[in-house]
Design a protein around this motif. Structure first.
Motif, PDB file in Angstrom:
ATOM      1  N   ASP A 173       0.822  -1.196   0.000  1.00  0.00           N
ATOM      2  CA  ASP A 173       0.000   0.000   0.000  1.00  0.00           C
ATOM      3  C   ASP A 173       0.866   1.260   0.000  1.00  0.00           C
ATOM      4  N   TYR A 174       0.773   2.059  -1.070  1.00  0.00           N
ATOM      5  CA  TYR A 174       1.527   3.314  -1.177  1.00  0.00           C
ATOM      6  C   TYR A 174       1.188   4.262  -0.031  1.00  0.00           C
ATOM      7  N   PHE A 175      -0.111   4.392   0.286  1.00  0.00           N
ATOM      8  CA  PHE A 175      -0.532   5.341   1.316  1.00  0.00           C
ATOM      9  C   PHE A 175      -0.030   4.939   2.700  1.00  0.00           C
ATOM     10  N   ASN A 176       0.273   3.662   2.869  1.00  0.00           N
ATOM     11  CA  ASN A 176       0.886   3.190   4.107  1.00  0.00           C
ATOM     12  C   ASN A 176       2.247   3.839   4.300  1.00  0.00           C
ATOM     13  N   VAL A 177       2.982   4.011   3.201  1.00  0.00           N
ATOM     14  CA  VAL A 177       4.312   4.619   3.256  1.00  0.00           C
ATOM     15  C   VAL A 177       4.191   6.120   3.509  1.00  0.00           C
TER      16      VAL A 177
END
Length: 200
Positions: A173-177
């Motif tokens: 998940d990009y938004f996790n980063v």
């Protein structure tokens, strides 16, 4: 749903932007909770404990007011081969972190906690994303640090900013980063009766 809103227990501009993307009413209330943590904990335990601590600190301030909302707390750490990298204390520390990360793959853990202000019910989850960094020379690292971007970021980089130039790939998940896994959060809000996709 119409009367419910989110209370974000964070001053992070990145998390505020992500919460805003859900298009539900929200307000910001800094938690000012301690980020001290016991040694020997697993990364997922660290982010879940800190996320819930932040959310509960704000919840305790709100419960008497009986606001009809859901408090959201979140915490993000970078882990390289078992070592936790938080926010750099200064530019030298940022250089150290980026030198360790360059050319290697690390994991980003983000915890999310939701607390229902009315009932006190809480849900805590986390998500993990693998990030591979490009090989970087010393001048590239120094130049990025001089940009000022690493100063308040876990692992000393921001994937949504200039740091995108030093990331080779991600798995997960990009938004996790970025600091708040939106898909996971929407599932948790749904469990508490706030279905984001049913609000239009």
């Amino acid at each position: 749903m119409a009367s419910r809103h989110i209370i974000l227990a964070s001053t992070s501009p990145r998390r505020q932007e992500l919460i805003a993307s859900l298009r539900v009413p929200f307000e910001i209330m800094p938690s000012d909770a301690s980020e001290e943590i016991s040694s020997g904990l697993e990364p997922e335990q660290i982010v879940e404990i800190l996320s819930l601590r932040k959310a509960n600190t704000v919840y305790r301030k709100l419960s008497e007011a009986n606001k009809h909302g859901i408090v959201v707390g979140s915490d993000t750490i970078v882990v390289l081969e078992g070592d936790v990298l938080g926010k750099p204390v200064d530019d030298q520390d940022a250089v150290r972190m980026l030198s360790l990360l360059q050319g290697r793959t690390h994991k980003v853990y983000s915890g999310v906690a939701c607390v229902d202000v009315v009932t006190g019910q809480s849900i805590v989850r986390h998500r993990v994303t693998s990030v591979s960094m490009k090989p970087l020379n010393h001048e590239q690292i120094m130049s990025y640090v001089r940009s000022g971007e690493p100063s308040d970021k876990a692992g000393a980089y921001a994937i949504q900013g200039l740091g995108a130039c030093i990331v080779d790939s991600i798995e997960g998940d990009y938004f996790n980063v970025v600091g708040l896994p939106i898909s996971l959060l929407s599932d948790m809000l749904s469990q508490m009766g706030m279905d984001v996709l049913s609000s239009f």
